[in-house]
Motif scaffolding. Structure first.
Motif, PDB file in Angstrom:
ATOM      1  N   SER A 150       0.925  -1.423   0.088  1.00 44.89           N
ATOM      2  CA  SER A 150      -0.194   0.207  -0.119  1.00 44.89           C
ATOM      3  C   SER A 150       0.537   0.998  -0.069  1.00 44.89           C
ATOM      4  O   SER A 150       2.448   1.160   0.233  1.00 44.89           O
ATOM      5  CB  SER A 150      -0.789  -0.510   1.103  1.00 44.89           C
ATOM      6  OG  SER A 150      -0.308   0.572   2.765  1.00 44.89           O
ATOM      7  N   GLY A 151       0.179   2.192  -0.098  1.00 47.51           N
ATOM      8  CA  GLY A 151       0.794   3.661  -0.549  1.00 47.51           C
ATOM      9  C   GLY A 151       1.380   3.839   0.750  1.00 47.51           C
ATOM     10  O   GLY A 151       2.753   4.545   0.958  1.00 47.51           O
ATOM     11  N   TYR A 152       0.278   3.880   1.808  1.00 49.53           N
ATOM     12  CA  TYR A 152       1.179   4.158   3.800  1.00 49.53           C
ATOM     13  C   TYR A 152       1.926   3.028   4.112  1.00 49.53           C
ATOM     14  O   TYR A 152       2.772   3.332   4.613  1.00 49.53           O
ATOM     15  CB  TYR A 152      -0.341   3.609   4.001  1.00 49.53           C
ATOM     16  CG  TYR A 152      -0.237   4.061   5.750  1.00 49.53           C
ATOM     17  CD1 TYR A 152       0.084   5.645   6.266  1.00 49.53           C
ATOM     18  CD2 TYR A 152      -0.166   3.617   6.280  1.00 49.53           C
ATOM     19  CE1 TYR A 152      -0.532   6.032   7.311  1.00 49.53           C
ATOM     20  CE2 TYR A 152       1.337   3.742   7.980  1.00 49.53           C
ATOM     21  CZ  TYR A 152       0.335   5.440   7.907  1.00 49.53           C
ATOM     22  OH  TYR A 152       0.676   5.759   9.691  1.00 49.53           O
ATOM     23  N   ASP A 167       0.468  10.797   8.353  1.00 51.16           N
ATOM     24  CA  ASP A 167      -0.799  11.185   7.987  1.00 51.16           C
ATOM     25  C   ASP A 167      -0.964  13.242   7.948  1.00 51.16           C
ATOM     26  O   ASP A 167      -1.634  13.324   7.116  1.00 51.16           O
ATOM     27  CB  ASP A 167      -1.245  11.356   9.163  1.00 51.16           C
ATOM     28  CG  ASP A 167      -1.300   9.672  10.098  1.00 51.16           C
ATOM     29  OD1 ASP A 167      -1.569   8.550   9.392  1.00 51.16           O
ATOM     30  OD2 ASP A 167      -1.851   8.654  11.121  1.00 51.16           O
ATOM     31  N   VAL A 170       0.423  12.376   4.816  1.00 58.76           N
ATOM     32  CA  VAL A 170      -0.653  12.525   3.425  1.00 58.76           C
ATOM     33  C   VAL A 170      -1.755  13.598   2.782  1.00 58.76           C
ATOM     34  O   VAL A 170      -1.776  13.056   1.875  1.00 58.76           O
ATOM     35  CB  VAL A 170      -1.250  10.676   3.903  1.00 58.76           C
ATOM     36  CG1 VAL A 170      -2.131  10.555   3.436  1.00 58.76           C
ATOM     37  CG2 VAL A 170       0.077   9.452   3.954  1.00 58.76           C
ATOM     38  N   LEU A 228      -3.683  11.932  -0.755  1.00 56.19           N
ATOM     39  CA  LEU A 228      -3.900  11.195  -0.300  1.00 56.19           C
ATOM     40  C   LEU A 228      -5.205  10.403   0.723  1.00 56.19           C
ATOM     41  O   LEU A 228      -4.478   8.938   0.318  1.00 56.19           O
ATOM     42  CB  LEU A 228      -2.361  10.325  -1.151  1.00 56.19           C
ATOM     43  CG  LEU A 228      -1.835  10.339  -2.596  1.00 56.19           C
ATOM     44  CD1 LEU A 228      -0.629   9.666  -2.648  1.00 56.19           C
ATOM     45  CD2 LEU A 228      -3.100  10.198  -3.486  1.00 56.19           C
ATOM     46  N   SER A 229      -5.058  10.506   1.022  1.00 54.82           N
ATOM     47  CA  SER A 229      -6.090   9.976   2.147  1.00 54.82           C
ATOM     48  C   SER A 229      -7.339   8.997   2.039  1.00 54.82           C
ATOM     49  O   SER A 229      -6.888   7.664   2.842  1.00 54.82           O
ATOM     50  CB  SER A 229      -6.541  10.952   3.274  1.00 54.82           C
ATOM     51  OG  SER A 229      -5.498  12.201   3.853  1.00 54.82           O
ATOM     52  N   ILE A 237      -4.715   6.149   0.237  1.00 56.05           N
ATOM     53  CA  ILE A 237      -2.696   5.179   1.264  1.00 56.05           C
ATOM     54  C   ILE A 237      -3.501   4.133   1.106  1.00 56.05           C
ATOM     55  O   ILE A 237      -1.923   3.802   1.157  1.00 56.05           O
ATOM     56  CB  ILE A 237      -3.220   6.677   2.477  1.00 56.05           C
ATOM     57  CG1 ILE A 237      -1.257   6.593   1.934  1.00 56.05           C
ATOM     58  CG2 ILE A 237      -3.248   6.442   3.446  1.00 56.05           C
ATOM     59  CD1 ILE A 237      -0.936   7.033   1.251  1.00 56.05           C
ATOM     60  N   LYS A 238      -3.750   3.529   1.926  1.00 59.13           N
ATOM     61  CA  LYS A 238      -3.948   2.137   2.255  1.00 59.13           C
ATOM     62  C   LYS A 238      -4.121   0.976   1.318  1.00 59.13           C
ATOM     63  O   LYS A 238      -4.307   0.266   1.097  1.00 59.13           O
ATOM     64  CB  LYS A 238      -5.402   1.484   3.285  1.00 59.13           C
ATOM     65  CG  LYS A 238      -5.184   2.561   4.530  1.00 59.13           C
ATOM     66  CD  LYS A 238      -4.011   2.287   5.078  1.00 59.13           C
ATOM     67  CE  LYS A 238      -3.655   3.278   6.349  1.00 59.13           C
ATOM     68  NZ  LYS A 238      -5.077   2.964   7.696  1.00 59.13           N
ATOM     69  N   TYR A 240      -2.564   2.525  -8.230  1.00 57.95           N
ATOM     70  CA  TYR A 240      -2.264   4.252  -8.268  1.00 57.95           C
ATOM     71  C   TYR A 240      -2.300   4.732  -9.945  1.00 57.95           C
ATOM     72  O   TYR A 240      -1.602   4.056 -10.365  1.00 57.95           O
ATOM     73  CB  TYR A 240      -1.516   4.918  -7.460  1.00 57.95           C
ATOM     74  CG  TYR A 240      -1.554   4.710  -6.059  1.00 57.95           C
ATOM     75  CD1 TYR A 240      -2.746   3.701  -5.606  1.00 57.95           C
ATOM     76  CD2 TYR A 240      -0.266   5.882  -5.402  1.00 57.95           C
ATOM     77  CE1 TYR A 240      -2.335   4.509  -4.067  1.00 57.95           C
ATOM     78  CE2 TYR A 240      -1.171   5.504  -3.890  1.00 57.95           C
ATOM     79  CZ  TYR A 240      -1.642   4.677  -3.048  1.00 57.95           C
ATOM     80  OH  TYR A 240      -2.431   5.341  -2.385  1.00 57.95           O
ATOM     81  N   LEU A 277       2.940  10.873  -4.329  1.00 61.76           N
ATOM     82  CA  LEU A 277       3.404  10.325  -3.146  1.00 61.76           C
ATOM     83  C   LEU A 277       4.413   9.711  -3.429  1.00 61.76           C
ATOM     84  O   LEU A 277       4.969   9.550  -2.518  1.00 61.76           O
ATOM     85  CB  LEU A 277       3.097   8.241  -3.517  1.00 61.76           C
ATOM     86  CG  LEU A 277       3.152   7.361  -2.737  1.00 61.76           C
ATOM     87  CD1 LEU A 277       2.963   7.297  -0.768  1.00 61.76           C
ATOM     88  CD2 LEU A 277       2.706   6.322  -2.980  1.00 61.76           C
TER      89      LEU A 277
END
Length: 318
Positions: A95-97, A117, A120, A125-126, A129-130, A136, A144
C-alpha cells in the motif's frame, strides 16, 4: 540556518577530454523559493540535479546546502534534501502507506505516525493511502513521491520533470502542493521544459542551453498576464523582401529575430520604442511592410529569443 538553502558555484561535468555536459553553472536558492530549471532536452538539467544530490561526480565546482559544503559534509547535507530524480519508485504490491513507512524507517531522523498522516493529507492521498500502489494512477504516484521526499522535513526539495505524464488536473494539483510547501519554508528546485507551467509555478527561473546557464529571470518582473515590457513583434513583408528585411534588422541594435514564421512573416524580440525606428529603416531599404503587430513578451517568448540567440553565437564560435 542560512537564508540561502542551495548554492552552486562553477558546477561543471566533463566527459572525455573535451565534451562538457554542464559548464560553469552557478546560482542560489532562498528559503521558501520555487526555482525553475528550464531548458530543452539535452540542456544539462538532469545532469546538474544529479551532481547536486551526489548521484554522479562533478568535474569542478562546489555545492552548498544550508551553507554546508557537500564535499566536506556530504551525509549531513543530503539529510536536508528530498528528491525525485526521474520517476519515483515504489513497491507496487504494498500500500501507499506501507511504502511511506518503509521510507520512514530509512530516515536519519525518527518519523512519527503523526508526521506520516500529515504528509498524506498534504498531498491529498488519504482516500487511497491504504490501497496497493499498483492501483495508483501516474498522478497519484507522483503525489506519493512528493510525500516520501518530504517525510523528513527537508529544507530543499528537488523534482526532475515532475509533471511528466500528468494530466492538466494533476499538474495543477502538484503546483498547489509546491506552493503550500513554499509557504511552510521548504525550497523547491523544479526541472522542466514546460515553460507555461513553470511561469505559473515558479518565483524565479534559470534557463539552460547546451550545458550553460544563459539567463536567470525573476517572475515578479512579469505582470499577472505573464508578460514583461519587452515585446514580441510580428512583421509582415513580401516574400521576396524577406532576406533584405533580415539584413536590415540584424544591422539594428536591440532587436532580435526569434524566428521566421513563414515566407512573409518574421517574429522579433524588441521594446516598443524601437518600432518607429524599425519601420523607418525598412521603408528606407524599399521593403514593403504590410503590418507590424506587437504583444507583450511571455516567458516562452523570452526563452525562444534567448536560446535562438545563444545557438547563433555558438555557430559563430563566440
Amino acid at each position: 540556518m542560512s537564508s540561502v538553502v542551495l548554492e552552486i558555484q562553477g558546477l561543471t561535468k566533463q566527459v572525455g577530454k573535451n565534451k562538457k555536459i554542464v559548464h560553469d553553472a552557478s546560482f542560489q536558492m532562498k528559503k521558501g523559493e520555487i526555482l525553475g530549471l528550464l531548458g530543452p532536452n539535452g540542456a544539462g538539467k538532469t545532469t546538474t540535479i544529479r551532481m547536486i544530490v551526489g548521484l554522479i561526480k562533478k568535474t569542478e565546482g562546489k555545492v552548498f546546502i544550508n551553507g554546508s559544503d557537500l564535499d566536506r559534509e556530504g551525509q549531513s547535507c543530503i539529510s536536508d534534501v528530498g528528491a525525485i530524480v526521474e520517476n519515483p519508485s515504489f513497491y507496487d504490491h504494498m500500500s501507499g502507506y506501507k511504502n511511506l513507512q518503509q521510507y520512514a524507517r530509512l530516515s536519519k531522523e525518527k518519523v512519527s505516525k503523526e508526521r506520516l498522516d500529515e504528509v498524506v493529507a498534504l498531498v491529498q492521498l488519504s482516500h487511497a493511502i491504504k490501497d496497493k500502489v499498483k492501483k495508483y494512477s501516474l498522478g497519484m504516484k507522483q503525489r506519493l513521491g512528493v510525500a516520501q521526499a518530504i517525510l523528513h522535513k527537508p529544507a530543499l526539495l528537488i523534482l526532475d520533470e515532475p509533471t511528466n505524464g500528468l494530466d492538466p488536473k494533476g499538474i495543477r494539483e502538484l503546483r498547489d502542493y509546491l506552493r503550500e510547501l513554499a509557504n511552510d519554508g521548504i525550497s523547491t528546485l523544479v526541472s522542466s521544459h514546460l515553460l507555461s507551467e513553470m511561469q505559473l509555478m515558479c518565483d524565479r527561473v534559470v534557463i539552460m542551453e547546451q550545458g550553460k546557464i544563459i539567463d536567470v529571470s525573476d517572475m515578479s518582473s512579469l505582470n499577472e498576464n505573464g508578460s514583461s515590457d519587452q515585446l514580441v513583434v510580428m512583421m509582415n513583408v513580401k516574400k521576396e523582401h524577406m532576406e533584405l528585411s533580415e539584413e536590415v534588422i540584424e544591422s539594428l541594435e536591440g532587436i532580435t529575430i526569434i524566428k521566421r514564421e513563414n515566407d512573409h512573416q518574421l517574429v522579433l524580440d524588441m521594446t516598443h520604442d524601437l518600432i518607429p525606428q524599425l519601420n523607418r529603416h525598412l521603408v528606407k531599404a524599399d521593403v514593403d511592410v504590410y503590418g507590424i503587430e506587437s504583444k507583450k513578451t511571455s516567458l516562452e517568448d523570452k526563452f525562444l529569443a534567448l536560446t535562438s540567440e545563444d545557438r547563433q553565437l555558438m555557430k559563430e564560435g563566440k
